[in-house]
Design an enzyme around this catalytic site. Structure first.
Site, PDB file in Angstrom:
ATOM      1  N   GLU A  79      40.001  24.790  52.815  1.00 40.61           N
ATOM      2  CA  GLU A  79      39.851  24.549  51.375  1.00 40.61           C
ATOM      3  C   GLU A  79      38.406  24.190  51.069  1.00 40.61           C
ATOM      4  O   GLU A  79      37.831  23.287  51.686  1.00 40.61           O
ATOM      5  CB  GLU A  79      40.776  23.439  50.877  1.00 40.61           C
ATOM      6  CG  GLU A  79      40.634  23.207  49.382  1.00 40.61           C
ATOM      7  CD  GLU A  79      41.802  22.449  48.758  1.00 40.61           C
ATOM      8  OE1 GLU A  79      41.607  21.849  47.689  1.00 40.61           O
ATOM      9  OE2 GLU A  79      42.905  22.461  49.336  1.00 40.61           O
ATOM     10  N   GLU A 108      33.631  19.751  51.638  1.00 39.81           N
ATOM     11  CA  GLU A 108      33.281  19.042  50.401  1.00 39.81           C
ATOM     12  C   GLU A 108      31.905  18.418  50.573  1.00 39.81           C
ATOM     13  O   GLU A 108      31.593  17.871  51.640  1.00 39.81           O
ATOM     14  CB  GLU A 108      34.327  17.953  50.120  1.00 39.81           C
ATOM     15  CG  GLU A 108      34.046  17.102  48.891  1.00 39.81           C
ATOM     16  CD  GLU A 108      33.968  17.931  47.609  1.00 39.81           C
ATOM     17  OE1 GLU A 108      32.855  17.993  47.027  1.00 39.81           O
ATOM     18  OE2 GLU A 108      35.000  18.513  47.207  1.00 39.81           O
ATOM     19  N   ASP A 117      27.266  22.154  52.733  1.00 41.14           N
ATOM     20  CA  ASP A 117      27.287  23.295  51.821  1.00 41.14           C
ATOM     21  C   ASP A 117      28.219  24.367  52.393  1.00 41.14           C
ATOM     22  O   ASP A 117      28.028  24.855  53.511  1.00 41.14           O
ATOM     23  CB  ASP A 117      25.867  23.838  51.682  1.00 41.14           C
ATOM     24  CG  ASP A 117      25.746  24.945  50.642  1.00 41.14           C
ATOM     25  OD1 ASP A 117      26.778  25.528  50.261  1.00 41.14           O
ATOM     26  OD2 ASP A 117      24.612  25.235  50.234  1.00 41.14           O
ATOM     27  N   ASP A 138      34.302  24.301  39.847  1.00 42.26           N
ATOM     28  CA  ASP A 138      33.511  24.019  38.641  1.00 42.26           C
ATOM     29  C   ASP A 138      33.480  25.272  37.768  1.00 42.26           C
ATOM     30  O   ASP A 138      33.022  26.330  38.215  1.00 42.26           O
ATOM     31  CB  ASP A 138      32.097  23.615  39.041  1.00 42.26           C
ATOM     32  CG  ASP A 138      31.314  22.984  37.899  1.00 42.26           C
ATOM     33  OD1 ASP A 138      31.544  23.395  36.731  1.00 42.26           O
ATOM     34  OD2 ASP A 138      30.488  22.100  38.159  1.00 42.26           O
ATOM     35  N   ASP A 172      41.918  26.036  35.483  1.00 39.65           N
ATOM     36  CA  ASP A 172      42.497  25.707  34.177  1.00 39.65           C
ATOM     37  C   ASP A 172      41.597  26.208  33.046  1.00 39.65           C
ATOM     38  O   ASP A 172      41.781  25.824  31.891  1.00 39.65           O
ATOM     39  CB  ASP A 172      42.738  24.201  34.040  1.00 39.65           C
ATOM     40  CG  ASP A 172      41.458  23.392  34.197  1.00 39.65           C
ATOM     41  OD1 ASP A 172      40.488  23.915  34.785  1.00 39.65           O
ATOM     42  OD2 ASP A 172      41.420  22.235  33.746  1.00 39.65           O
ATOM     43  N   THR A 218      48.353  17.573  40.591  1.00 38.38           N
ATOM     44  CA  THR A 218      47.484  16.401  40.592  1.00 38.38           C
ATOM     45  C   THR A 218      47.571  15.668  39.252  1.00 38.38           C
ATOM     46  O   THR A 218      48.091  16.190  38.266  1.00 38.38           O
ATOM     47  CB  THR A 218      46.028  16.816  40.838  1.00 38.38           C
ATOM     48  OG1 THR A 218      45.600  17.655  39.750  1.00 38.38           O
ATOM     49  CG2 THR A 218      45.898  17.599  42.141  1.00 38.38           C
ATOM     50  N   LYS A 219      47.039  14.456  39.208  1.00 39.48           N
ATOM     51  CA  LYS A 219      46.991  13.695  37.956  1.00 39.48           C
ATOM     52  C   LYS A 219      46.192  14.461  36.903  1.00 39.48           C
ATOM     53  O   LYS A 219      46.544  14.489  35.732  1.00 39.48           O
ATOM     54  CB  LYS A 219      46.370  12.322  38.196  1.00 39.48           C
ATOM     55  CG  LYS A 219      47.218  11.384  39.029  1.00 39.48           C
ATOM     56  CD  LYS A 219      46.535  10.034  39.187  1.00 39.48           C
ATOM     57  CE  LYS A 219      47.382   9.085  40.012  1.00 39.48           C
ATOM     58  NZ  LYS A 219      46.717   7.771  40.193  1.00 39.48           N
ATOM     59  N   PHE A 220      45.126  15.103  37.347  1.00 39.06           N
ATOM     60  CA  PHE A 220      44.280  15.888  36.455  1.00 39.06           C
ATOM     61  C   PHE A 220      45.087  17.020  35.823  1.00 39.06           C
ATOM     62  O   PHE A 220      45.026  17.255  34.617  1.00 39.06           O
ATOM     63  CB  PHE A 220      43.101  16.453  37.254  1.00 39.06           C
ATOM     64  CG  PHE A 220      42.256  17.438  36.495  1.00 39.06           C
ATOM     65  CD1 PHE A 220      41.305  17.012  35.582  1.00 39.06           C
ATOM     66  CD2 PHE A 220      42.401  18.798  36.703  1.00 39.06           C
ATOM     67  CE1 PHE A 220      40.520  17.922  34.883  1.00 39.06           C
ATOM     68  CE2 PHE A 220      41.625  19.715  36.017  1.00 39.06           C
ATOM     69  CZ  PHE A 220      40.685  19.271  35.109  1.00 39.06           C
TER      70      PHE A 220
END
Length: 239
Positions: free
Chosen positions: A70, A95, A122, A145, A181, A218-220
């Site tokens: 991921e 990450e 990276d 992003d 999203d 997720t909460k988001f």
């Protein structure tokens, strides 16, 4: 040199020449717990790739198992949950943001997981230098992003060069899983993947798939659902 290595090297050279970073390392404040997690748990769960040499994933995980990679796992909540739900798979998370790495390490420890490793580097370097051809069963990029401003669209991670850069990493039949999203970005992802050589859409109608059970909410995402925001999922397979 094999045809697949030739293809990968050519794609890498093109990507390096045109590369625009798709992320910005934000100076987020780290909690004491996150700092402590990196100091105490990092030696066990973090993979050092500073020398940018090919990785022996079986040795890193101490076993041979399907590999899920991921890119950009954020704070690691859904990433760790997936690893917990699928103990027969090895999960490798990439990450760059230190608070996310620290948070993810805490979750790994709290859930007593042994099938997770983290690379704080990276992703471009990891993909082009550290992951071997046909070493990945599943590649996941969830909610990257979106770079919503028109002048920044070129920074989006999912583009023609990137999807060909990662294609040699997949085992045949390997899955490329994506979610966003942002509807505009979702349509761009679909366009890029549809015209990409060597991939097949798993959606029956050739567009998006229904929300998959393997991706935890997720909460988001829950907040977005309450506000009426949509989420679009894609899964393509390497031919």
């Amino acid at each position: 040199m094999t045809d697949i290595q030739d293809s990968k090297n050519t794609t890498q050279e093109q990507a390096v020449q045109h590369r625009i970073k798709s992320f910005v390392v934000r100076a987020g404040r780290m909690t004491e717990g996150q700092i402590r997690a990196i100091e105490t748990l990092g030696p066990r769960f973090m993979v050092n790739v500073e020398d940018l040499q090919p990785l022996d994933l079986d040795a890193i995980f101490g076993r041979s198992a399907p590999v899920v990679v991921e890119i950009g796992f954020g704070m690691g909540v859904s990433f760790v949950q997936m690893a917990k739900d699928n103990p027969d798979c090895n999960y490798l998370g990439i990450e760059v943001h230190p608070p996310g790495v620290g948070s993810c390490l805490k979750l790994i420890d709290e859930n007593q997981l042994t099938n997770v490793r983290i690379i704080q580097h990276d992703a471009f370097d990891v993909i082009t230098k550290c992951l071997k051809p046909e070493s990945v069963d599943i590649l996941q990029i969830f909610f990257p992003d979106p770079w919503p401003k028109k002048r920044h669209v070129k920074r989006r991670l999912i583009n023609d060069e990137f999807v060909q850069l990662v294609r040699p990493l997949f085992k045949h039949g390997g899955q490329f899983r994506m979610a966003t999203d942002w509807e505009d970005y979702a349509n761009q992802m679909l366009d890029v993947m549809t015209r990409a050589e060597g991939y097949t859409n798993t959606s029956l109608d050739g567009t998006f798939i229904p929300r998959p059970e393997y991706r935890p909410v997720t909460k988001f995402e829950s907040r977005g659902q309450r506000l009426g925001h949509g989420v679009w999922d894609l899964v393509f397979k390497r031919d």
